[in-house]
Write an enzyme that holds these catalytic residues in place. Structure first.
Site, PDB file in Angstrom:
ATOM      1  N   CYS A 180     -24.309 -21.150  -1.460  1.00 58.13           N
ATOM      2  CA  CYS A 180     -25.556 -20.373  -1.429  1.00 58.13           C
ATOM      3  C   CYS A 180     -26.102 -19.429  -0.833  1.00 58.13           C
ATOM      4  O   CYS A 180     -26.402 -18.518  -1.080  1.00 58.13           O
ATOM      5  CB  CYS A 180     -25.916 -21.187  -2.869  1.00 58.13           C
ATOM      6  SG  CYS A 180     -25.234 -21.389  -4.063  1.00 58.13           S
ATOM      7  N   VAL A 181     -26.771 -21.143   0.355  1.00 53.94           N
ATOM      8  CA  VAL A 181     -27.485 -20.098   1.718  1.00 53.94           C
ATOM      9  C   VAL A 181     -27.049 -19.346   2.478  1.00 53.94           C
ATOM     10  O   VAL A 181     -27.492 -18.081   2.131  1.00 53.94           O
ATOM     11  CB  VAL A 181     -28.630 -21.639   1.613  1.00 53.94           C
ATOM     12  CG1 VAL A 181     -29.086 -21.552   3.246  1.00 53.94           C
ATOM     13  CG2 VAL A 181     -29.073 -22.596   1.043  1.00 53.94           C
TER      14      VAL A 181
END
Length: 261
Positions: A180-181
């Site tokens: 996600c990052v």
């Protein structure tokens, strides 16, 4: 359940230490190679930043959940320092979490195909799993966005918020480095926002994963900076309301390291 990957936190940290020693040697050689090929350029800091915390919610930050990540004893204080510096200058602080409304994969669900790969059914908002960790709790008026995919951009109003507020720099923290990052940083670059990944404020579950992804991000998709460097940058900004966006530079022009008042 979650901690069974390693015998203990000490076992994890030792594995991570050994991996990082090997990776450092490879990365030192690789950095020279990438720079010689024209990679690893700096996007630099702009003048109208926002801080965004990716999935810093209980399912990821607290023990005992399938999504639990490690090194929160380092990540949480780094996020607190960033929040304090950003809020002092009126810089927007954004929180992103993930949860789903239909948790039965046999029904038409907002989990989609992804639930066949990872345990999305455990991200039930009614349990508090998707609530932002109270140690970095949003203050009144701060934006909390719910996403359904890895990146914080698709299917949300994040781009609209950043554009409407003339944001030029996105300071990114959170979990996980490998999903996600990273996906958010890649999309930030694609959408024209300068991505700054804060080294001490990004985590994952498996030793070596953070180091590898930050190395690759720094080569291709954003600048990886220490929390001290980013806090200094925020401290040296004028108040947010007095700033104007930084224009995009032509390829090869040096980016500024720190904005000054």
């Amino acid at each position: 359940m979650v901690d069974s990957i390693y015998e203990s936190d000490e076992s994890y940290k030792e594995t991570e230490r050994q991996l990082e020693e090997m990776l450092d040697r490879a990365f030192n050689q690789g950095a020279e190679e990438m720079e010689s090929r024209g990679f690893k350029r700096r996007v630099g800091f702009g003048t109208r930043p926002a801080v965004i915390h990716i999935d810093m919610a209980n399912a990821w930050t607290r023990p005992g959940h399938p999504f639990t990540c490690r090194n929160m004893d380092t990540i949480i204080p780094a996020c607190q320092d960033l929040n304090a510096a950003a809020r002092a200058k009126g810089v927007p602080v954004i929180f992103v979490t993930t949860h789903y409304d239909v948790l039965d994969a046999s029904l038409p669900s907002d989990m989609g195909l992804w639930s066949q790969k990872i345990p999305l059914e455990t991200l039930d908002a009614s349990t508090g799993a998707a609530d932002i960790d109270s140690r970095i709790a949003p203050e009144p008026g701060e934006l909390v966005i719910t996403k359904k995919r890895a990146s914080a951009f698709p299917g949300t109003f994040l781009n609209q918020f950043l554009t409407a507020n003339r944001i030029d720099t996105l300071i990114v923290t959170g979990v996980t480095a490998s999903a996600c990052v990273r996906n958010t940083i890649e999309d930030a670059m694609a959408e024209g926002f300068r991505p700054i990944a804060v080294r001490e404020a990004i985590g994952d579950r498996v030793a070596g994963t953070v180091a590898w992804n930050l190395f690759d991000i720094d080569n291709k998709f954003g600048d990886v900076e220490s929390v001290g460097t980013v806090v200094d940058y925020l401290n040296n900004l004028p108040n947010f309301e007095d700033t104007v966006p930084t224009p995009t530079l032509a390829a090869g022009q040096p980016a500024q390291k720190l904005a000054t008042s």
